[in-house]
Write an enzyme that holds these catalytic residues in place. Structure first.
Site, short mmCIF file in Angstrom:
data_model
loop_
_atom_site.label_atom_id
_atom_site.label_comp_id
_atom_site.label_asym_id
_atom_site.label_seq_id
_atom_site.Cartn_x
_atom_site.Cartn_y
_atom_site.Cartn_z
CG ASP A 34 -9.68 -19.97 -0.67
OD1 ASP A 34 -9.17 -19.27 -1.56
OD2 ASP A 34 -9.34 -19.90 0.53
CE1 TYR A 149 5.54 -17.99 -0.34
CE2 TYR A 149 7.34 -16.98 -1.56
CZ TYR A 149 6.00 -17.27 -1.43
OH TYR A 149 5.11 -16.86 -2.39
C1 UD2 Z 1 8.21 -10.04 -2.34
C2 UD2 Z 1 7.02 -10.95 -2.12
C3 UD2 Z 1 7.43 -12.20 -1.40
C4 UD2 Z 1 8.60 -12.88 -2.08
C5 UD2 Z 1 9.73 -11.88 -2.28
C6 UD2 Z 1 10.84 -12.51 -3.09
C7 UD2 Z 1 5.04 -9.56 -1.84
C8 UD2 Z 1 4.03 -9.00 -0.90
N1 UD2 Z 1 6.04 -10.27 -1.29
O1 UD2 Z 1 8.69 -9.54 -1.11
O2 UD2 Z 1 6.33 -13.09 -1.37
O3 UD2 Z 1 8.18 -13.41 -3.33
O4 UD2 Z 1 9.26 -10.74 -3.00
O5 UD2 Z 1 11.92 -11.66 -3.19
O6 UD2 Z 1 4.93 -9.42 -3.05
N2 UD2 Z 1 8.40 -1.71 2.32
C9 UD2 Z 1 8.40 -0.42 2.82
N3 UD2 Z 1 7.34 -0.01 3.57
C10 UD2 Z 1 6.30 -0.83 3.86
C11 UD2 Z 1 6.30 -2.15 3.35
C12 UD2 Z 1 7.39 -2.56 2.59
O7 UD2 Z 1 9.33 0.35 2.59
O8 UD2 Z 1 5.36 -0.39 4.57
C13 UD2 Z 1 9.53 -2.11 1.47
C14 UD2 Z 1 10.21 -3.39 1.84
O9 UD2 Z 1 11.22 -3.18 2.80
C15 UD2 Z 1 10.77 -3.83 0.50
C16 UD2 Z 1 9.73 -3.32 -0.51
O10 UD2 Z 1 8.97 -2.34 0.17
O11 UD2 Z 1 11.99 -3.19 0.25
C17 UD2 Z 1 8.80 -4.39 -1.01
O12 UD2 Z 1 8.29 -5.09 0.11
P1 UD2 Z 1 7.13 -6.18 -0.02
O13 UD2 Z 1 6.92 -6.74 1.35
O14 UD2 Z 1 5.96 -5.62 -0.73
O15 UD2 Z 1 7.73 -7.27 -0.99
P2 UD2 Z 1 9.16 -8.02 -1.02
O16 UD2 Z 1 9.82 -7.60 -2.31
O17 UD2 Z 1 9.91 -7.86 0.23
#
Ligand code: UD2
Length: 313
Positions: A34, A149
């Protein structure tokens, strides 16, 4: 290779630290690598005293140093988790994304082939699918990443697959869906939603939901992800594999907010903010392949989420 050592890149990260624990549960010697840019020594508190575990502080973008570590350790298998994990940061800094999420995979694949490493497991992502498909995502669908990414993950899958075909280590590329669990860092604006919700819940602050909260994700527990990585690393069959690591079920953000609200009754109602740009509405993986190959079954998300939230809040 002279040893039965498994090398884990990104060992001090959220997923890496759970993988190290899981490997030690199955009695393997583990060398962790790491650069501690986002990884933290605290994440390794459960294993740091274990004599079967040692750490190399090395940055994978220093390709000379990274090669040297691989040559010294001569592992039988490598679980490659070190990466730039922020999707938006990969688009803001494409050069760094290239060096860590593509070039490091190339160095790893070529060096592993020279050393006779048996097996490489790489953290890929649901991001390789993009947003073009309806329904549960399965591995035979045409990948269509939306940003650098996902593109880097797809290219890394190909680098490992080709290396395996021309005589290198056999490779498993595991497409992780939305991973959650202990030690996920809530501090960046793009941290996983569960880590942010837990952080807000513990402070008694309202959850922030982007959009209407009806978007869904396939949430998979980090312990299950670690089990999948170790099963793939230790299997004896020498095939090239791409497999989803997911539950096959979708959970909406509103239903998670409701679970948290039940556990923290005084919490103010969630605040709804504008949806994120390019936010995927529904995401759900097909888990059949990992089940067929390794008997891998992730805990049903409602139960896994409930257990995690009860412990964390
Ligand atoms: C995930 C992965 C990313 C990539 C992607 C592929 C994580 C952290 N990220 O992104 O690496 O693989 O999938 O599609 O696993 N949200 C809220 N409130 C908050 C934060 C987030 O509503 O305070 C929503 C956000 O708008 C989304 C959902 O929660 O609709 C999930 O968000 P995320 O950032 O945890 O993960 P994601 O699916 O965007």
């Amino acid at each position: 290779p002279s040893t039965d050592t498994v090398l884990v890149t990104g060992c001090a990260g959220f997923i890496g630290s759970h993988v190290v624990e899981e490997l030690l549960r199955s009695h393997n010697a583990v060398v962790g690598v790491d650069n501690f840019s986002t990884g933290r020594m605290e994440n390794l508190a459960n294993v740091i005293e274990d004599s079967r575990f040692s750490i190399q502080r090395t940055d994978l973008t220093d390709t000379v140093a990274f090669r040297r570590v691989l040559e010294q350790v001569r592992p039988s298998a490598i679980i490659h988790l070190a990466a730039l994990v922020s999707v938006p940061q990969a688009d803001r800094d494409p050069d760094y994304n290239f060096r860590i999420n593509i070039e490091a995979t190339h160095v790893l694949a070529e060096t592993a082939a020279k050393l006779g490493v048996r097996r490489i497991v790489m953290a890929s992502s649901a991001a390789v699918y993009g947003d073009a498909h309806q329904g549960a995502l399965h591995e035979d669908l045409m990948p269509c990443p939306l940003g650098r990414y996902g593109a880097a993950k797809l290219i890394s899958e190909q680098i490992l697959a080709v290396a395996a075909r021309v005589g290198g280590a056999s490779a498993s590329c595991l497409r992780f869906f939305n991973v959650f669990g202990p030690r996920q860092d809530p501090s960046s604006p793009y941290s996983g939603v569960l880590s942010k919700f837990v952080d807000l819940g513990r402070q008694g602050k309202a959850l922030t939901i982007f959009g209407d909260g009806e978007q869904t994700r396939d949430f998979v527990a980090v312990r299950d992800v670690a089990r999948a990585c170790v099963a793939a690393a230790l299997e004896s069959e020498a095939r090239v594999e791409i497999a989803n690591v997911c539950t096959g079920a979708e959970v909406s953000l509103n239903s998670i907010a409701t679970m948290i609200q039940r556990l923290v009754p005084d919490l103010p109602a969630p605040v709804y903010l504008p949806a994120r740009e390019n936010d995927i509405k529904r995401s759900c993986g097909n888990p059949d392949r990992a089940r067929t190959w390794w008997g891998f079954e992730a805990k049903a998300p409602e139960k896994a989420l409930q257990d995690f939230l009860v412990g964390a809040l």
